[in-house]
Design a protein around this motif. Structure first.
Motif, PDB file in Angstrom:
ATOM      1  N   GLU A  15       3.253   6.125   6.704  1.00 49.98           N
ATOM      2  CA  GLU A  15       2.969   5.801   7.881  1.00 49.98           C
ATOM      3  C   GLU A  15       2.436   4.381   8.787  1.00 49.98           C
ATOM      4  O   GLU A  15       3.396   3.242   9.917  1.00 49.98           O
ATOM      5  N   LEU A  16       1.604   3.592   7.885  1.00 51.75           N
ATOM      6  CA  LEU A  16       0.835   2.837   8.503  1.00 51.75           C
ATOM      7  C   LEU A  16       1.258   1.305   7.725  1.00 51.75           C
ATOM      8  O   LEU A  16       1.065  -0.007   8.873  1.00 51.75           O
ATOM      9  N   GLY A  17       2.659   1.953   6.213  1.00 54.26           N
ATOM     10  CA  GLY A  17       3.504   0.526   6.522  1.00 54.26           C
ATOM     11  C   GLY A  17       3.085  -0.634   5.118  1.00 54.26           C
ATOM     12  O   GLY A  17       2.801  -1.563   4.722  1.00 54.26           O
ATOM     13  N   VAL A  18       2.221   0.789   4.534  1.00 55.97           N
ATOM     14  CA  VAL A  18       1.192   0.373   3.096  1.00 55.97           C
ATOM     15  C   VAL A  18       2.182   0.149   2.341  1.00 55.97           C
ATOM     16  O   VAL A  18       2.884   1.184   2.198  1.00 55.97           O
ATOM     17  N   ARG A  19       2.076  -0.546   1.509  1.00 57.32           N
ATOM     18  CA  ARG A  19       3.112  -1.239   0.674  1.00 57.32           C
ATOM     19  C   ARG A  19       2.762  -0.723  -1.470  1.00 57.32           C
ATOM     20  O   ARG A  19       3.467  -0.045  -1.707  1.00 57.32           O
ATOM     21  N   GLN A  20       1.225  -0.710  -1.285  1.00 58.59           N
ATOM     22  CA  GLN A  20       0.504  -0.839  -2.234  1.00 58.59           C
ATOM     23  C   GLN A  20      -0.196  -0.241  -2.276  1.00 58.59           C
ATOM     24  O   GLN A  20      -1.284  -0.595  -1.626  1.00 58.59           O
ATOM     25  N   VAL A  21      -1.266   0.475  -3.097  1.00 61.83           N
ATOM     26  CA  VAL A  21      -2.429   0.652  -3.353  1.00 61.83           C
ATOM     27  C   VAL A  21      -2.698   0.225  -5.002  1.00 61.83           C
ATOM     28  O   VAL A  21      -2.058   0.437  -5.743  1.00 61.83           O
ATOM     29  N   PHE A  22      -3.951  -0.273  -5.520  1.00 64.75           N
ATOM     30  CA  PHE A  22      -4.606  -1.250  -6.085  1.00 64.75           C
ATOM     31  C   PHE A  22      -5.749  -0.328  -6.716  1.00 64.75           C
ATOM     32  O   PHE A  22      -6.423  -0.126  -6.146  1.00 64.75           O
ATOM     33  N   GLY A  23      -6.274   0.041  -8.217  1.00 65.83           N
ATOM     34  CA  GLY A  23      -6.705   0.667  -8.935  1.00 65.83           C
ATOM     35  C   GLY A  23      -6.699   1.407 -10.413  1.00 65.83           C
ATOM     36  O   GLY A  23      -5.461   0.286 -10.858  1.00 65.83           O
ATOM     37  N   VAL A  24      -7.687   1.325 -10.718  1.00 62.02           N
ATOM     38  CA  VAL A  24      -7.824   2.006 -12.140  1.00 62.02           C
ATOM     39  C   VAL A  24      -7.787   4.163 -12.485  1.00 62.02           C
ATOM     40  O   VAL A  24      -8.500   4.113 -11.335  1.00 62.02           O
ATOM     41  N   VAL A  25      -6.203   4.087 -12.977  1.00 60.78           N
ATOM     42  CA  VAL A  25      -6.206   5.779 -12.713  1.00 60.78           C
ATOM     43  C   VAL A  25      -7.600   6.879 -13.126  1.00 60.78           C
ATOM     44  O   VAL A  25      -8.539   5.753 -14.309  1.00 60.78           O
ATOM     45  N   GLY A  26      -7.638   7.978 -12.851  1.00 62.83           N
ATOM     46  CA  GLY A  26      -8.704   8.105 -13.836  1.00 62.83           C
ATOM     47  C   GLY A  26      -8.821   9.601 -13.279  1.00 62.83           C
ATOM     48  O   GLY A  26      -8.385  10.075 -11.883  1.00 62.83           O
ATOM     49  N   ASP A  27      -9.590  10.517 -13.414  1.00 59.27           N
ATOM     50  CA  ASP A  27      -9.196  11.765 -12.843  1.00 59.27           C
ATOM     51  C   ASP A  27      -9.234  12.255 -11.355  1.00 59.27           C
ATOM     52  O   ASP A  27      -8.611  13.309 -11.308  1.00 59.27           O
ATOM     53  N   LEU A  63      -3.871 -11.733   4.709  1.00 61.81           N
ATOM     54  CA  LEU A  63      -2.349 -11.622   4.451  1.00 61.81           C
ATOM     55  C   LEU A  63      -1.823 -11.172   5.807  1.00 61.81           C
ATOM     56  O   LEU A  63      -0.843 -11.686   6.562  1.00 61.81           O
ATOM     57  N   THR A  64      -1.925  -9.672   6.525  1.00 61.57           N
ATOM     58  CA  THR A  64      -0.398  -9.599   7.496  1.00 61.57           C
ATOM     59  C   THR A  64      -1.952  -8.915   8.272  1.00 61.57           C
ATOM     60  O   THR A  64      -0.883  -7.972   9.065  1.00 61.57           O
ATOM     61  N   ASP A  65      -2.637  -8.618   7.773  1.00 63.37           N
ATOM     62  CA  ASP A  65      -4.097  -8.448   9.295  1.00 63.37           C
ATOM     63  C   ASP A  65      -3.707  -6.830  10.088  1.00 63.37           C
ATOM     64  O   ASP A  65      -4.108  -6.686  10.838  1.00 63.37           O
ATOM     65  N   THR A  66      -3.442  -6.199   8.071  1.00 61.59           N
ATOM     66  CA  THR A  66      -3.255  -4.876   8.566  1.00 61.59           C
ATOM     67  C   THR A  66      -4.445  -4.285   7.530  1.00 61.59           C
ATOM     68  O   THR A  66      -4.831  -4.922   7.088  1.00 61.59           O
ATOM     69  N   LEU A  67      -4.328  -2.927   6.976  1.00 60.19           N
ATOM     70  CA  LEU A  67      -5.657  -2.388   6.406  1.00 60.19           C
ATOM     71  C   LEU A  67      -4.538  -2.031   4.630  1.00 60.19           C
ATOM     72  O   LEU A  67      -3.394  -2.307   4.271  1.00 60.19           O
ATOM     73  N   GLY A  68      -5.680  -3.232   3.800  1.00 63.05           N
ATOM     74  CA  GLY A  68      -5.352  -2.708   2.414  1.00 63.05           C
ATOM     75  C   GLY A  68      -6.378  -1.518   1.869  1.00 63.05           C
ATOM     76  O   GLY A  68      -6.708  -1.140   2.333  1.00 63.05           O
ATOM     77  N   VAL A  69      -5.620  -1.332   0.850  1.00 62.59           N
ATOM     78  CA  VAL A  69      -6.183  -0.016   0.583  1.00 62.59           C
ATOM     79  C   VAL A  69      -5.830  -0.315  -0.994  1.00 62.59           C
ATOM     80  O   VAL A  69      -5.405  -0.675  -1.635  1.00 62.59           O
ATOM     81  N   CYS A  70      -7.480   0.428  -1.832  1.00 61.83           N
ATOM     82  CA  CYS A  70      -7.557   0.537  -3.435  1.00 61.83           C
ATOM     83  C   CYS A  70      -7.753   1.949  -3.182  1.00 61.83           C
ATOM     84  O   CYS A  70      -8.684   2.215  -2.528  1.00 61.83           O
ATOM     85  N   MET A  71      -8.110   2.242  -4.911  1.00 63.64           N
ATOM     86  CA  MET A  71      -8.626   3.076  -5.300  1.00 63.64           C
ATOM     87  C   MET A  71      -9.441   3.396  -6.746  1.00 63.64           C
ATOM     88  O   MET A  71      -9.235   2.232  -6.972  1.00 63.64           O
ATOM     89  N   GLY A  72     -10.922   3.760  -6.418  1.00 64.02           N
ATOM     90  CA  GLY A  72     -11.601   4.363  -7.405  1.00 64.02           C
ATOM     91  C   GLY A  72     -12.195   5.250  -8.372  1.00 64.02           C
ATOM     92  O   GLY A  72     -12.431   6.000  -7.301  1.00 64.02           O
ATOM     93  N   THR A  73     -12.429   6.041  -9.354  1.00 65.46           N
ATOM     94  CA  THR A  73     -12.339   6.935 -10.029  1.00 65.46           C
ATOM     95  C   THR A  73     -13.844   7.401  -9.961  1.00 65.46           C
ATOM     96  O   THR A  73     -14.671   6.469  -9.315  1.00 65.46           O
ATOM     97  N   VAL A  74     -14.191   8.239 -10.618  1.00 61.97           N
ATOM     98  CA  VAL A  74     -15.693   8.973 -10.743  1.00 61.97           C
ATOM     99  C   VAL A  74     -16.869   7.612 -11.000  1.00 61.97           C
ATOM    100  O   VAL A  74     -16.486   7.042 -11.864  1.00 61.97           O
ATOM    101  N   GLY A  75     -17.440   7.647 -10.395  1.00 64.00           N
ATOM    102  CA  GLY A  75     -18.738   6.993 -11.141  1.00 64.00           C
ATOM    103  C   GLY A  75     -18.625   5.848 -11.315  1.00 64.00           C
ATOM    104  O   GLY A  75     -18.463   5.210  -9.751  1.00 64.00           O
TER     105      GLY A  75
END
Length: 575
Positions: A15-27, A63-75
């Motif tokens: 809904e926010l128009g976020v197109r990519q989420v960056f991260g490293v997969v994990g449990d 660059l977009t003046d909107t929300l960027g999103v990233c993820m990191g798993t435990v610890g």
């Protein structure tokens, strides 16, 4: 069917128009990455290091003046996000980080990989919370997003490994409406500022990123006041191209014209800048500062009139009040000095510089190996790059050469770690920028130290088939540290880098690698790199002894450099 916590978050990102989420997969992230897998619009960009993920998300936000999103798993996964998140926080750009946590029954037991995320992110985040119950959503997510966007900072939601798959008790809609507003000072404050300007003698503008949205108004004010315009590094984008008032940057990366414009003014007007280097503000001037963040007012230099408001409406208010200046001597003097300095810089950047008499003499002292001068490399890239290219630069000498030889004309954009000053940001930010638009040219000015720090994410560029152009200033040094040591009178120590052939490394990873070792190879190599449709790593061996003279070189710096060179030569001869 009721939505899960993870599904709600991903749907909200859509809904926010976020197109990519960056991260490293994990449990703990598995429910989220699975929801992204099933999404129609949000894609997962798997990085090799979470720091890269955070830098890339921050780049997209800027660059977009909107929300960027990233993820990191435990610890460790979440810990690795910190540096990139600090960069976003100090750049004032909204980023949402989803951080994994151990299952709820294990919290507080020093479980495997357990880290107290709420404590960990306390300093970097404007909002942080741990989701312990699906009933907290969507309200908690709404607060996180609104806080990140409204306060232009980092929000961290920590989700334990046993919570992401839980279903919400009801399917309430997410409400994220948030409208911005432009603040204008009241009339008495504007009257006071206008009075200072009318009676304040020669005026110089120091213009920062906060003024980029009102270019025409700021240019009109410079014309009205016959004022030279010193622009910060972050204001190159927006104020450098086609600007008859600008005189470049001040500070260590600056030039004599900008220093002259600051020193010979009677009144300084700071527009949307929190330029941090106190030593480069002249003393004894009247100062007007306009900044939407009230706590920025006066914290670098004493201010006579502080206007806590947006630059655009403030400048429009001043234009209604200040008188037209007739005397243009201050502006013309600064511009003449700037033009002369630019001509000298173009001579330094000429491929034929070292073939002339002055160049041959100079080379005997500072380029005996006849390596490529970094000025020439930066100028060649400037000439080859598109008029709407996105540039990123690593902290250090790569930024110095970009600031002096790359013009932010046309629709060019510029990103760097210009507040945090981190190493290794250029490539990750380029990844984020290129993911937004694969057809737009993205050029990263990489230091060899910065590139090697996060070298593994060259594989992300290859995997995602991103046509990024990585320009490596390979002087086999931590160049800025070397310069700092020598200016302080210390011999160079600990800065030499035992680099591989970066072009060969790129080739081994399936990326076009081009290596330049001699000045006569430069022109064709740059042309080839920018003609290649896919990713390219251009590894250029540059002169490690090149000196970037600041706008006002002090006698102490000169003596320090001379003493350091004597010490280095003595040390070399004793080996």
């Amino acid at each position: 069917m009721a939505r899960t916590v993870a599904r709600l978050v991903v749907d909200t990102l859509e809904e926010l128009g976020v197109r990519q989420v960056f991260g490293v997969v994990g449990d703990a992230l598995n429910p989220f990455t699975d929801a992204i897998r099933a999404s129609g619009t949000v894609s997962w960009v798997g990085c090799r290091h979470e720091e890269v993920a955070a830098f890339a998300a921050g780049a997209q936000s800027q660059l977009t003046d909107t929300l960027g999103v990233c993820m990191g798993t435990v610890g460790p996964g979440s810990v690795h996000l910190l540096n990139g998140l600090y960069d976003a926080a100090k750049s004032g750009t909204p980023v949402l980080a989803i951080a994994g946590q151990v299952p709820q029954p294990e919290i507080g037991t020093d479980y495997f990989q357990e880290v107290d995320n709420d404590l960990l992110f306390k300093d970097v985040a404007v909002f942080r919370a741990t989701v312990t119950s699906p009933a907290q959503l969507p309200a908690l997510l709404e607060v996180a997003v609104r806080t990140a966007v409204g306060r232009r900072g980092v929000a961290v939601l920590t989700v334990p490994g046993d919570v992401g798959d839980l279903e919400l008790p009801d399917d309430r809609p997410v409400r994220l409406s948030l409208t911005g507003s432009a603040n204008r000072p009241d009339d008495p404050a504007l009257d006071e500022a206008a009075s200072v300007l009318d009676d304040g003698g020669k005026v110089t503008l120091l213009v920062g990123r906060g003024a980029r949205g009102c270019r025409q108004e700021v240019l009109a004010l410079a014309e009205r006041l016959a004022a030279p315009m010193v622009i910060t590094l972050k204001a190159k984008e927006g104020f450098e191209g086609d600007n008859p008032y600008q005189v470049g940057q001040t500070g260590l990366i600056g030039n004599p014209a900008a220093a002259h414009a600051m020193d010979h003014a009677d009144t300084l007007v700071l527009l949307g800048t929190d330029f941090p280097y106190r030593d480069w503000y002249p003393e004894g001037k009247k100062v007007i500062q306009v900044d939407r963040v009230a706590e920025h007012i006066g914290r670098r230099v004493p201010v006579d009139v502080g206007l806590a408001a947006d630059v655009g409406p403030t400048v429009r208010g001043l234009l209604e009040r200040v008188r037209q200046r007739i005397d243009r001597g201050h502006l013309d003097s600064a511009r003449t000095k700037f033009t002369k300095w630019q001509e000298g810089q173009r001579d330094l950047a000429s491929p034929d510089h070292d073939r002339g008499l002055l160049g041959k003499v100079r080379s005997k002292f500072d380029n005996r190996s006849h390596l490529v001068r970094p000025e020439a490399l930066a100028a060649a890239v400037d000439a080859a790059a598109d008029e709407d290219a996105v540039f990123t630069s690593d902290t250090g000498m790569a930024t110095v050469w970009l600031s002096r030889f790359v013009e932010m004309r046309g629709d060019r954009r510029l990103l760097g770690s210009y507040n945090l000053g981190s190493m290794a940001n250029a490539m990750p930010q380029a990844i984020g920028a290129q993911m937004l638009d694969r057809d737009r040219q993205v050029v990263a000015f990489c230091g060899d130290g910065g590139l090697s720090m996060l070298l593994g994410d060259l594989m992300t560029i290859r995997t995602e088939r991103l046509p990024v152009k990585l320009v490596v200033f390979d002087n086999q040094r931590l160049g800025m540290v070397k310069l700092e040591q020598e200016q302080a009178g210390l011999p160079e120590f600990g800065t030499v880098l035992d680099n591989p052939d970066f072009a060969a490394v790129a080739q081994a990873l399936g990326i076009t690698g081009i290596r330049v070792t001699r000045p006569e190879e430069l022109a064709d190599a740059v042309k080839r790199a920018f003609a290649e449709p896919g990713p390219v790593l251009l590894d250029v061996l540059t002169n490690p002894d090149e000196i970037a003279v600041p706008g006002k070189a002090t006698v102490q710096q000169g003596w320090g450099f001379a003493i350091a060179k004597v010490k280095e030569n003595l040390s070399s001869s004793s080996r």
